[in-house]
Each structure stands twice: as C-alpha cells, then as structure tokens.
Design a protein around this motif. Structure first.
Motif, PDB file in Angstrom:
ATOM      1  N   THR A  16      13.189 -55.659 -25.083  1.00  0.00           N
ATOM      2  CA  THR A  16      14.905 -55.745 -24.543  1.00  0.00           C
ATOM      3  C   THR A  16      14.593 -55.485 -21.955  1.00  0.00           C
ATOM      4  OG1 THR A  16      15.192 -53.641 -24.846  1.00  0.00           O
ATOM      5  CG2 THR A  16      15.611 -54.730 -26.456  1.00  0.00           C
ATOM      6  N   SER A 134      19.408 -53.220 -30.770  1.00  0.00           N
ATOM      7  CA  SER A 134      19.535 -52.288 -29.863  1.00  0.00           C
ATOM      8  C   SER A 134      20.044 -51.917 -28.824  1.00  0.00           C
ATOM      9  CB  SER A 134      18.647 -52.990 -29.120  1.00  0.00           C
ATOM     10  OG  SER A 134      19.168 -54.406 -27.910  1.00  0.00           O
ATOM     11  N   GLU A 156      19.645 -58.792 -26.477  1.00  0.00           N
ATOM     12  CA  GLU A 156      19.801 -57.202 -27.555  1.00  0.00           C
ATOM     13  C   GLU A 156      18.827 -58.371 -28.769  1.00  0.00           C
ATOM     14  OE1 GLU A 156      23.907 -57.466 -28.075  1.00  0.00           O
ATOM     15  OE2 GLU A 156      23.765 -55.591 -29.497  1.00  0.00           O
TER      16      GLU A 156
END
Ligand SMILES: Cc1cc2nc3c(=O)[nH]c(=O)nc-3n(C[C@H](O)[C@H](O)[C@H](O)COP(=O)(O)OP(=O)(O)OC[C@H]3O[C@@H](n4cnc5c(N)ncnc54)[C@H](O)[C@@H]3O)c2cc1C
Length: 262
Positions: A16, A134, A156
């Motif tokens: 991420t 996440s 995401e």
C-alpha cells in the motif's frame, strides 16, 4: 505492453505504501496481464503481491469461512474445510475456467476485477460476505458498484473475504462454452432468517433477485418458482443469449440450485 516498474513486495504495508494513482496490484495475472498486453490498460508501476504470505489461507471460525485474497481457486476447490462448511463455495471454485485459470486465479483478483460474468461476486452477495481490505471492512452489497467497478479506493488492497455459513446453499451456472464464465449464474443460500439469491452474468453487475427471494422465503422448494416470471427489459442481451433467454435461465438455474442445495 507498455514499459513499467516492477515491484515484488512481502507485506500489505509495503504494497500500500508503494501504491499510487498510476500503479496496479498483480495477483495471478489472469486478467491483468492480457489487458496490459492488449494495451487496454497501462500502469507506471506493477506491484506483485504474490509473495505476501498473510494474504493466503482458509479459516473456519464460528459461523464464517475466511479466505485470504491470494488464495487460488484450485485451493478453495480442494479445501476440505470449505467443502464441509459451505459445499457450494468449493463447487463454485471448482467450476471456474480451466485448470490453468484455477491454479493462477485468486479470490482477491476475481472480486477486485468484478467482471459482470464472474462467479465469486455472486458467492459474496448470497453468503452475506464482508470484504476485508488494507484499511476497512466492507459489506459485499456495498463493494460491487458497477461493471468492472468496486468501492475499492486507489491503492486499497483486498486482504480476505469472510463468508457467512448458511444452512443450505448451491451455485448453478450456465457457462459460456468457450470461457466457462457465467452466461447466467445463480447462487442460492438459505439462512435461518432469510433466503438470499444472487445473480451474475445477467446485468452489468451482480445483484440480488428479490422475486426469487420472496418466493423462496415463503416456500423453499423448486415448485415455489414455477410461477415466477422475470422481466427481461433490464437484462443483458448479446450474441450468446437474448435478454428473454437469460430471464428464463435465471429461474431454471434457481430451481436447480434449490434442488441441489445442501
Ligand atoms: C480463460 C479464463 C476463464 C475464466 N473463467 C472464469 C469463470 O468461469 N468464472 C470466474 O469467476 N472467473 C473466471 N475467470 C477469471 C479468473 O478466475 C480470475 O480470477 C480473474 O481473471 C482475475 O485474475 P487474478 O486473480 O489472476 O488477478 P489479476 O489478473 O492479477 O488482477 C485482476 C485485477 O484485480 C486487482 N487485484 C488483484 N488482487 C487484488 C487484491 N488483493 N486487492 C485489490 N486489487 C487486486 C489487480 O490490480 C487487477 O486490477 C477466467 C479467466 C480466464 C483468463
């Protein structure tokens, strides 16, 4: 294929952190690679998530089955835990594509891609799933927003899907003979409080069929659907099947699903 930077990451945090508006995640590559090769999509950075160990695995916990995003269709199909808890989910995975696709394609890739003819979105809706990402947890009904669209934000990552275990369930698909994607797929799940019916392949995005749910909530039997006639004006029509044919397929697949529920 246009040039890109390739990153192999080992954790959700790393993935991420690297993500941007111009990046994409690579899971099994079953959809992403062909679409990049055909230049239907291009990215500055491809983030390979295959080495993220926490994204794999199957757990049965209380009334739910939790499957990691990177879990392959072949592993769901072969899982004794999944087959025991939700027989139909293992059956759905077993019927996806061909052995090559099942051994590379992933649950996370399937639902993030949200192909309107994919099988897993119907399982998520019928089994009242929660999508773990996440950064949050999303109800499946708020996740699939349109054709190839989801409520995922840029960067995401789907980490797992938590399916509720029903009393009985069954998924019946009328497959496209070439790809095995659903021309129509109907997932029926009977819970203590309600029957849920999710349909894929018939509209631009997976949906719950309220007419079938109403009939089955009154009487969970094949014959309860004899008098259900669905309107076709809102259904897909293409070279494979007219909208009228799809309307009739939905009811007959639903009847088979009720008969096959266990
Ligand atoms: C010939 C063929 C037949 C098929 N038949 C069927 C079928 O019968 N039924 C069916 O349901 N499906 C079918 N599929 C789809 C297949 O099952 C794959 O799940 C799908 O192609 C996605 O591939 P993938 O998992 O390798 O993801 P990728 O191709 O790697 O990724 C797909 C997309 O999802 C994103 N992504 C991947 N993982 C995540 C994640 N964890 N979080 C956020 N974004 C993510 C990627 O960035 C990309 O945008 C078929 C595919 C092929 C090629």
């Amino acid at each position: 294929m246009k040039a890109f930077n390739f990153h192999e990451v080992k954790s959700v945090k790393e993935a991420t952190k690297l993500a941007s508006n111009k990046s994409t995640f690579l899971a099994g590559g079953m959809t992403l690679i062909p679409s990049m090769k055909m230049r239907l999509s291009s990215f500055s950075d491809v983030i390979d998530i295959k080495e993220i160990k926490e994204l794999y695995g199957i757990k049965v916990k209380g009334k739910s089955v939790i499957i990691g995003a990177n879990t392959k269709h072949a592993d769901v199909a072969a899982s004794k835990e999944v087959r025991k808890a939700v027989h139909s989910l293992a059956g759905l995975a077993e019927g996806i594509g061909d052995p090559q696709v099942r051994n590379c394609g992933t649950l996370g890739g399937s639902i993030s891609n949200n192909d309107p003819t994919a099988c897993y979105p119907s399982a998520c809706i019928a089994l009242d799933a929660t999508i773990h990402t996440s950064s949050r947890k999303v109800d499946a009904e708020n996740f699939f927003t349109g054709m190839f669209e989801t409520s995922l934000k840029k960067g995401e990552l789907v980490t797992a899907v938590e399916f509720q275990i029903p009393e009985k369930s069954c998924y019946i698909k009328f497959p496209n003979p070439a790809s095995r994607y659903a021309m129509v797929g109907v997932y029926i799940a009977k819970f203590k409080k309600e029957v849920r019916c999710a349909v894929t392949g018939a509209q631009s995005v997976v949906y719950r069929c309220k007419e079938i749910e109403k009939a089955l909530n009154n009487n969970f039997s094949e014959s309860a659907l004899d008098s259900v006639s669905l309107k076709s004006s809102n259904l897909n029509s293409d070279i494979h099947a007219s909208a009228e044919y799809r309307a009739s397929l939905i009811v007959s697949c639903a009847q088979k699903a009720v008969a096959g529920s266990k």
